[in-house]
Design a protein around this motif. Structure first.
Motif, PDB file in Angstrom:
ATOM      1  N   GLU A 112       0.828  -1.205   0.000  1.00  0.00           N
ATOM      2  CA  GLU A 112       0.000   0.000   0.000  1.00  0.00           C
ATOM      3  C   GLU A 112       0.865   1.258   0.000  1.00  0.00           C
ATOM      4  O   GLU A 112       0.619   2.200  -0.765  1.00  0.00           O
ATOM      5  CB  GLU A 112      -0.930  -0.010   1.216  1.00  0.00           C
ATOM      6  N   GLN A 113       1.910   1.282   0.829  1.00  0.00           N
ATOM      7  CA  GLN A 113       2.816   2.435   0.859  1.00  0.00           C
ATOM      8  C   GLN A 113       3.508   2.633  -0.491  1.00  0.00           C
ATOM      9  O   GLN A 113       3.591   3.753  -1.002  1.00  0.00           O
ATOM     10  CB  GLN A 113       3.860   2.258   1.956  1.00  0.00           C
ATOM     11  N   GLY A 114       4.006   1.544  -1.059  1.00  0.00           N
ATOM     12  CA  GLY A 114       4.683   1.632  -2.354  1.00  0.00           C
ATOM     13  C   GLY A 114       3.755   2.078  -3.465  1.00  0.00           C
ATOM     14  O   GLY A 114       4.114   2.921  -4.301  1.00  0.00           O
ATOM     15  N   PHE A 115       2.539   1.526  -3.471  1.00  0.00           N
ATOM     16  CA  PHE A 115       1.577   1.895  -4.512  1.00  0.00           C
ATOM     17  C   PHE A 115       1.126   3.342  -4.347  1.00  0.00           C
ATOM     18  O   PHE A 115       0.974   4.060  -5.340  1.00  0.00           O
ATOM     19  CB  PHE A 115       0.374   0.954  -4.480  1.00  0.00           C
ATOM     20  N   ASN A 116       0.926   3.793  -3.111  1.00  0.00           N
ATOM     21  CA  ASN A 116       0.552   5.194  -2.889  1.00  0.00           C
ATOM     22  C   ASN A 116       1.659   6.131  -3.365  1.00  0.00           C
ATOM     23  O   ASN A 116       1.385   7.152  -3.994  1.00  0.00           O
ATOM     24  CB  ASN A 116       0.233   5.451  -1.412  1.00  0.00           C
ATOM     25  N   PHE A 117       2.916   5.773  -3.073  1.00  0.00           N
ATOM     26  CA  PHE A 117       4.042   6.581  -3.538  1.00  0.00           C
ATOM     27  C   PHE A 117       4.036   6.656  -5.068  1.00  0.00           C
ATOM     28  O   PHE A 117       4.200   7.736  -5.645  1.00  0.00           O
ATOM     29  CB  PHE A 117       5.371   6.002  -3.049  1.00  0.00           C
ATOM     30  N   ALA A 118       3.837   5.510  -5.714  1.00  0.00           N
ATOM     31  CA  ALA A 118       3.837   5.471  -7.182  1.00  0.00           C
ATOM     32  C   ALA A 118       2.730   6.369  -7.743  1.00  0.00           C
ATOM     33  O   ALA A 118       2.963   7.163  -8.664  1.00  0.00           O
ATOM     34  CB  ALA A 118       3.674   4.042  -7.674  1.00  0.00           C
ATOM     35  N   LYS A 119       1.545   6.264  -7.173  1.00  0.00           N
ATOM     36  CA  LYS A 119       0.411   7.055  -7.672  1.00  0.00           C
ATOM     37  C   LYS A 119       0.606   8.543  -7.407  1.00  0.00           C
ATOM     38  O   LYS A 119       0.361   9.374  -8.291  1.00  0.00           O
ATOM     39  CB  LYS A 119      -0.888   6.571  -7.033  1.00  0.00           C
ATOM     40  N   GLU A 120       1.042   8.891  -6.193  1.00  0.00           N
ATOM     41  CA  GLU A 120       1.217  10.300  -5.829  1.00  0.00           C
ATOM     42  C   GLU A 120       2.304  10.989  -6.643  1.00  0.00           C
ATOM     43  O   GLU A 120       2.259  12.197  -6.855  1.00  0.00           O
ATOM     44  CB  GLU A 120       1.539  10.423  -4.341  1.00  0.00           C
ATOM     45  N   ASN A 121       3.284  10.217  -7.118  1.00  0.00           N
ATOM     46  CA  ASN A 121       4.407  10.785  -7.861  1.00  0.00           C
ATOM     47  C   ASN A 121       4.359  10.465  -9.349  1.00  0.00           C
ATOM     48  O   ASN A 121       5.343  10.700 -10.056  1.00  0.00           O
ATOM     49  CB  ASN A 121       5.725  10.276  -7.254  1.00  0.00           C
ATOM     50  N   SER A 122       3.240   9.937  -9.802  1.00  0.00           N
ATOM     51  CA  SER A 122       3.083   9.538 -11.211  1.00  0.00           C
ATOM     52  C   SER A 122       4.268   8.682 -11.665  1.00  0.00           C
ATOM     53  O   SER A 122       4.789   8.839 -12.766  1.00  0.00           O
ATOM     54  CB  SER A 122       2.941  10.759 -12.114  1.00  0.00           C
ATOM     55  N   ALA A 123       4.697   7.801 -10.775  1.00  0.00           N
ATOM     56  CA  ALA A 123       5.829   6.919 -11.077  1.00  0.00           C
ATOM     57  C   ALA A 123       5.339   5.680 -11.832  1.00  0.00           C
ATOM     58  O   ALA A 123       4.181   5.278 -11.707  1.00  0.00           O
ATOM     59  CB  ALA A 123       6.527   6.490  -9.795  1.00  0.00           C
ATOM     60  N   GLU A 124       6.235   5.102 -12.580  1.00  0.00           N
ATOM     61  CA  GLU A 124       5.940   3.854 -13.286  1.00  0.00           C
ATOM     62  C   GLU A 124       6.864   2.774 -12.763  1.00  0.00           C
ATOM     63  O   GLU A 124       8.057   3.006 -12.545  1.00  0.00           O
ATOM     64  CB  GLU A 124       6.146   4.036 -14.787  1.00  0.00           C
ATOM     65  N   TRP A 125       6.284   1.598 -12.548  1.00  0.00           N
ATOM     66  CA  TRP A 125       7.084   0.451 -12.115  1.00  0.00           C
ATOM     67  C   TRP A 125       7.861  -0.098 -13.298  1.00  0.00           C
ATOM     68  O   TRP A 125       7.317  -0.249 -14.392  1.00  0.00           O
ATOM     69  CB  TRP A 125       6.176  -0.647 -11.561  1.00  0.00           C
ATOM     70  N   GLU A 126       9.129  -0.386 -13.079  1.00  0.00           N
ATOM     71  CA  GLU A 126       9.956  -1.079 -14.063  1.00  0.00           C
ATOM     72  C   GLU A 126      10.259  -2.454 -13.486  1.00  0.00           C
ATOM     73  O   GLU A 126      11.054  -2.588 -12.554  1.00  0.00           O
ATOM     74  CB  GLU A 126      11.257  -0.307 -14.317  1.00  0.00           C
ATOM     75  N   LEU A 127       9.584  -3.459 -14.002  1.00  0.00           N
ATOM     76  CA  LEU A 127       9.739  -4.834 -13.521  1.00  0.00           C
ATOM     77  C   LEU A 127      10.423  -5.654 -14.594  1.00  0.00           C
ATOM     78  O   LEU A 127      10.068  -5.557 -15.771  1.00  0.00           O
ATOM     79  CB  LEU A 127       8.365  -5.439 -13.210  1.00  0.00           C
ATOM     80  N   ASN A 128      11.381  -6.450 -14.172  1.00  0.00           N
ATOM     81  CA  ASN A 128      12.061  -7.338 -15.106  1.00  0.00           C
ATOM     82  C   ASN A 128      12.083  -8.736 -14.516  1.00  0.00           C
ATOM     83  O   ASN A 128      12.663  -8.958 -13.448  1.00  0.00           O
ATOM     84  CB  ASN A 128      13.484  -6.849 -15.378  1.00  0.00           C
ATOM     85  N   GLU A 129      11.456  -9.633 -15.210  1.00  0.00           N
ATOM     86  CA  GLU A 129      11.447 -11.034 -14.812  1.00  0.00           C
ATOM     87  C   GLU A 129      12.784 -11.633 -15.238  1.00  0.00           C
ATOM     88  O   GLU A 129      13.064 -11.776 -16.423  1.00  0.00           O
ATOM     89  CB  GLU A 129      10.286 -11.728 -15.515  1.00  0.00           C
ATOM     90  N   ILE A 130      13.630 -11.946 -14.273  1.00  0.00           N
ATOM     91  CA  ILE A 130      14.978 -12.429 -14.575  1.00  0.00           C
ATOM     92  C   ILE A 130      14.971 -13.917 -14.916  1.00  0.00           C
ATOM     93  O   ILE A 130      15.551 -14.331 -15.908  1.00  0.00           O
ATOM     94  CB  ILE A 130      15.935 -12.107 -13.411  1.00  0.00           C
ATOM     95  N   THR A 131      14.304 -14.714 -14.084  1.00  0.00           N
ATOM     96  CA  THR A 131      14.225 -16.145 -14.370  1.00  0.00           C
ATOM     97  C   THR A 131      13.120 -16.784 -13.553  1.00  0.00           C
ATOM     98  O   THR A 131      12.636 -16.207 -12.579  1.00  0.00           O
ATOM     99  CB  THR A 131      15.573 -16.857 -14.110  1.00  0.00           C
TER     100      THR A 131
END
Length: 138
Positions: free
Chosen positions: A55-74
């Motif tokens: 919830e904290q991470g998602f709120n930060f992302a939304k409040e700052n218009s941030a985009e998650w960069e996810l990379n599936e390594i293996t």
């Protein structure tokens, strides 16, 4: 990899990318256990603390218009009903990636209904992004 697991994982990652706590919460087992290492400090937590962290991470992302960069390594099959997925995660703010990322070792288990749930995580937090990028090249 099992096609049903691939579909599940894609949906899980989409929920993460869109910062959808209600959706992500459905993918996590109530018996979930995790360990996070940040600057050498060890924190063990379970389902409720995990939801608070998301919830904290998602709120930060939304409040700052941030985009998650996810990379599936293996993906590593551990047993017939368990798969370990290694994911690097960082954010970009105004098109610029943060300098650090988290490395998630997440274990998913097939439940008695044939669905998948996140049951365990080990998280290395605050890794310099350059170190993660080298990992992705190997």
């Amino acid at each position: 990899m099992d096609n049903l697991f691939r579909e599940f994982l894609d949906t899980y990652l989409d929920a993460w990318r869109s910062s959808s706590l209600p959706q992500l919460k459905n993918f996590i087992s109530r018996d979930y256990k995790a360990r996070e290492i940040t600057n050498g400090d060890i924190i063990d937590f379970g389902f409720e603390e995990s939801i608070q962290g998301w919830e904290q991470g998602f709120n930060f992302a939304k409040e700052n218009s941030a985009e998650w960069e996810l990379n599936e390594i293996t993906n590593i099959p551990l047993r017939a009903d368990e798969i370990l997925v290694i994911i690097s995660a960082t954010m970009s703010l105004q098109g610029k990636s943060l300098d650090t990322a988290h490395l998630f070792f997440q274990t998913f288990k097939k439940d008695s209904y044939g669905g998948w749930k996140l049951i365990r995580s080990y998280i290395e937090a605050g890794i310099p992004l350059g170190n993660i990028k080298r990992l992705q090249l190997n």
